[in-house]
Motif scaffolding. Structure first.
Motif, PDB file in Angstrom:
ATOM      1  N   ARG A 173      69.232  18.574  59.668  1.00 17.53           N
ATOM      2  CA  ARG A 173      69.588  19.063  61.000  1.00 17.53           C
ATOM      3  C   ARG A 173      70.981  18.553  61.375  1.00 17.53           C
ATOM      4  O   ARG A 173      71.274  17.361  61.251  1.00 17.53           O
ATOM      5  N   TYR A 174      71.823  19.470  61.838  1.00 19.75           N
ATOM      6  CA  TYR A 174      73.209  19.158  62.181  1.00 19.75           C
ATOM      7  C   TYR A 174      73.531  19.675  63.582  1.00 19.75           C
ATOM      8  O   TYR A 174      72.820  20.518  64.136  1.00 19.75           O
ATOM      9  N   GLU A 175      74.643  19.185  64.087  1.00 16.44           N
ATOM     10  CA  GLU A 175      75.177  19.676  65.357  1.00 16.44           C
ATOM     11  C   GLU A 175      76.662  19.957  65.187  1.00 16.44           C
ATOM     12  O   GLU A 175      77.378  19.193  64.544  1.00 16.44           O
ATOM     13  N   HIS A 176      77.096  21.085  65.735  1.00 22.55           N
ATOM     14  CA  HIS A 176      78.512  21.445  65.740  1.00 22.55           C
ATOM     15  C   HIS A 176      78.998  21.510  67.184  1.00 22.55           C
ATOM     16  O   HIS A 176      78.288  21.998  68.067  1.00 22.55           O
TER      17      HIS A 176
ATOM     18  N   THR B 176      83.904  19.675  65.489  1.00 24.93           N
ATOM     19  CA  THR B 176      83.283  18.409  65.113  1.00 24.93           C
ATOM     20  C   THR B 176      81.845  18.657  64.666  1.00 24.93           C
ATOM     21  O   THR B 176      81.123  19.438  65.295  1.00 24.93           O
ATOM     22  N   TRP B 177      81.455  18.020  63.560  1.00 24.50           N
ATOM     23  CA  TRP B 177      80.067  18.103  63.091  1.00 24.50           C
ATOM     24  C   TRP B 177      79.477  16.698  63.018  1.00 24.50           C
ATOM     25  O   TRP B 177      80.186  15.722  62.859  1.00 24.50           O
ATOM     26  N   ARG B 178      78.163  16.643  63.157  1.00 20.22           N
ATOM     27  CA  ARG B 178      77.447  15.401  62.893  1.00 20.22           C
ATOM     28  C   ARG B 178      76.080  15.731  62.330  1.00 20.22           C
ATOM     29  O   ARG B 178      75.484  16.756  62.678  1.00 20.22           O
ATOM     30  N   CYS B 179      75.600  14.884  61.443  1.00 22.40           N
ATOM     31  CA  CYS B 179      74.272  15.051  60.859  1.00 22.40           C
ATOM     32  C   CYS B 179      73.275  14.246  61.685  1.00 22.40           C
ATOM     33  O   CYS B 179      73.397  13.024  61.794  1.00 22.40           O
ATOM     34  N   ILE B 180      72.295  14.940  62.259  1.00 16.11           N
ATOM     35  CA  ILE B 180      71.276  14.286  63.075  1.00 16.11           C
ATOM     36  C   ILE B 180      70.142  13.770  62.195  1.00 16.11           C
ATOM     37  O   ILE B 180      69.667  12.653  62.361  1.00 16.11           O
ATOM     38  N   ASP B 181      69.717  14.599  61.252  1.00 21.73           N
ATOM     39  CA  ASP B 181      68.678  14.226  60.289  1.00 21.73           C
ATOM     40  C   ASP B 181      69.053  14.778  58.929  1.00 21.73           C
ATOM     41  O   ASP B 181      69.544  15.903  58.826  1.00 21.73           O
ATOM     42  N   GLY B 182      68.795  14.005  57.877  1.00 21.88           N
ATOM     43  CA  GLY B 182      69.036  14.495  56.533  1.00 21.88           C
ATOM     44  C   GLY B 182      69.846  13.532  55.692  1.00 21.88           C
ATOM     45  O   GLY B 182      70.039  12.366  56.031  1.00 21.88           O
ATOM     46  N   ALA B 183      70.343  14.066  54.579  1.00 22.61           N
ATOM     47  CA  ALA B 183      71.033  13.227  53.592  1.00 22.61           C
ATOM     48  C   ALA B 183      72.311  12.601  54.126  1.00 22.61           C
ATOM     49  O   ALA B 183      72.750  11.558  53.642  1.00 22.61           O
ATOM     50  N   GLU B 184      72.932  13.222  55.127  1.00 20.10           N
ATOM     51  CA  GLU B 184      74.172  12.700  55.697  1.00 20.10           C
ATOM     52  C   GLU B 184      73.949  12.095  57.088  1.00 20.10           C
ATOM     53  O   GLU B 184      74.896  11.951  57.865  1.00 20.10           O
ATOM     54  N   LYS B 185      72.721  11.740  57.401  1.00 15.48           N
ATOM     55  CA  LYS B 185      72.411  11.211  58.736  1.00 15.48           C
ATOM     56  C   LYS B 185      73.343  10.068  59.097  1.00 15.48           C
ATOM     57  O   LYS B 185      73.557   9.135  58.323  1.00 15.48           O
ATOM     58  N   GLY B 186      73.892  10.151  60.294  1.00 16.70           N
ATOM     59  CA  GLY B 186      74.813   9.130  60.766  1.00 16.70           C
ATOM     60  C   GLY B 186      76.266   9.455  60.551  1.00 16.70           C
ATOM     61  O   GLY B 186      77.140   8.822  61.151  1.00 16.70           O
ATOM     62  N   LEU B 187      76.558  10.453  59.693  1.00 21.05           N
ATOM     63  CA  LEU B 187      77.946  10.832  59.435  1.00 21.05           C
ATOM     64  C   LEU B 187      78.415  11.865  60.461  1.00 21.05           C
ATOM     65  O   LEU B 187      77.634  12.689  60.936  1.00 21.05           O
ATOM     66  N   ALA B 188      79.697  11.848  60.746  1.00 23.90           N
ATOM     67  CA  ALA B 188      80.321  12.821  61.648  1.00 23.90           C
ATOM     68  C   ALA B 188      81.792  12.907  61.301  1.00 23.90           C
ATOM     69  O   ALA B 188      82.374  11.972  60.764  1.00 23.90           O
ATOM     70  N   GLU B 189      82.387  14.062  61.599  1.00 21.34           N
ATOM     71  CA  GLU B 189      83.807  14.242  61.292  1.00 21.34           C
ATOM     72  C   GLU B 189      84.328  15.442  62.075  1.00 21.34           C
ATOM     73  O   GLU B 189      83.552  16.296  62.531  1.00 21.34           O
ATOM     74  N   THR B 190      85.625  15.481  62.251  1.00 23.01           N
ATOM     75  CA  THR B 190      86.307  16.631  62.841  1.00 23.01           C
ATOM     76  C   THR B 190      87.161  17.272  61.758  1.00 23.01           C
ATOM     77  O   THR B 190      87.967  16.595  61.122  1.00 23.01           O
ATOM     78  N   ASP B 191      86.965  18.580  61.538  1.00 23.24           N
ATOM     79  CA  ASP B 191      87.615  19.265  60.414  1.00 23.24           C
ATOM     80  C   ASP B 191      88.237  20.582  60.837  1.00 23.24           C
ATOM     81  O   ASP B 191      87.960  21.117  61.922  1.00 23.24           O
ATOM     82  N   ALA B 192      89.060  21.116  59.943  1.00 17.02           N
ATOM     83  CA  ALA B 192      89.752  22.385  60.171  1.00 17.02           C
ATOM     84  C   ALA B 192      88.769  23.549  60.084  1.00 17.02           C
ATOM     85  O   ALA B 192      87.832  23.528  59.279  1.00 17.02           O
TER      86      ALA B 192
END
Length: 256
Positions: A160-163, A172-188
C-alpha cells in the motif's frame, strides 16, 4: 527507535508485488492486429502486437489499451503505449535505464551540471492510429487535473502506497505497508489526460533507477501500468512487471 528501512532493487519490489496483486486481466482485443502509427513528428511505424517481446496488454476502459513491451534492440529500454481507438490517437513512452556509471553519478554533480537528478531517461511521442496525422487530432494532452490530490494505492493485501501530486514536475510517494514500508521520496513525473477522469502518470526515481507508468481511472478508482528497473545490483538484467491498484482519493488541496 525503529531501524530505517533499506532501499531495495526493482527485482525485489517485483517479487513483493507479485502475490495476490490487483492487476487487470490481460486483454486479447488486439491479438493478431497490426496497428499503423502516424507520429506527429512525421514518422510512421507498424505495431504488430503478437510479435512484441514480453508484451502486456490491458484495457482500463473499452477501446482504450495500455500496451507494454521490451524492444529487442535496446537492452536497457522499455516501451509503453496508451492506444485510444475511439479517439484514433496514441501516446508512446520509451524509458531508458541508466548505465552503471550514470547511476552512480552523485546527485550534487548532476545538479551542478544542470542535469535532472534522475538518470532514467524518457522519450514521449504522440500521434494517430490508422490514419495520417493531422493538426486536429485528439491527442493526449499534459494535464494539471491530478495536482493537489493525495491518493492511496492498494496494489495487493500486502502493498500500500500514497502519492501526493505536488506540481507539474514532481510528486511525493511513501510506502505505508509492504516491502518498502517507511520509505518516501520526491521524484520527477509527468501527467497526461487520456479521457474524462482517466490519466496517464509517469514517474522516474533517482535513488534506485526506476520508471513507473500507470493509468489512473478516477471513475473506476483503479489503475493499470508497469514498473521497470534493474533486477539486481549488477545492472545486467532488466525487470519489467505489470502493476494494478485500487485507488482512493484521500484529500485534494490547492496546488498553486
Amino acid at each position: 527507535m525503529t531501524q530505517a528501512q533499506e532501499w531495495i532493487t526493482v527485482g525485489a519490489l517485483g517479487d513483493a508485488f507479485a502475490p495476490d496483486n490487483h492487476c487487470l486481466t490481460q486483454s486479447r482485443d488486439l491479438a493478431g492486429r497490426t496497428l499503423q502509427l502516424h507520429y506527429e513528428d512525421g514518422g510512421t511505424a507498424l505495431l504488430a502486437i503478437d510479435q512484441l517481446a514480453q508484451c502486456s496488454v490491458t484495457a482500463p476502459r473499452p477501446g482504450i489499451y495500455f500496451v507494454d513491451y521490451l524492444p529487442q534492440d535496446a537492452a536497457r529500454a522499455g516501451v509503453s503505449l496508451v492506444i485510444n481507438l475511439e479517439a484514433g490517437s496514441f501516446i508512446e513512452l520509451t524509458g531508458t535505464l541508466p548505465t552503471r556509471e550514470e547511476a552512480h553519478t552523485p546527485l550534487l554533480q548532476r545538479a551542478s551540471q544542470g542535469k535532472e537528478l534522475t538518470a532514467v531517461r524518457l522519450r514521449t511521442r504522440r500521434g494517430t492510429v490508422g490514419r495520417p496525422f493531422a493538426d486536429d487530432a485528439a491527442l493526449p494532452q499534459p494535464t494539471t487535473a491530478m495536482l493537489g490530490k493525495r491518493v492511496e494505492y492498494i496494489y495487493s493485501p500486502h502493498e500500500r502506497y500514497e502519492h501526493i501530486y505536488l506540481n507539474q514536475r514532481f510528486y511525493t510517494w511513501r510506502c505505508i505497508d509492504g516491502a518498502e514500508k517507511g520509505l518516501a521520496e520526491t521524484d520527477a513525473c509527468d501527467y497526461y489526460a487520456i479521457a474524462p477522469d482517466l490519466y496517464l502518470f509517469i514517474w522516474r526515481e533517482k535513488i534506485i533507477p526506476t520508471l513507473g507508468v500507470i493509468m489512473v481511472d478516477l471513475r473506476a478508482m483503479k489503475t493499470t501500468g508497469k514498473i521497470m528497473g534493474y533486477d539486481g545490483d549488477d545492472f545486467d538484467q532488466v525487470r519489467n512487471f505489470g502493476v494494478g491498484a485500487h485507488a482512493r482519493v484521500l484529500a485534494t488541496i490547492p496546488w498553486e
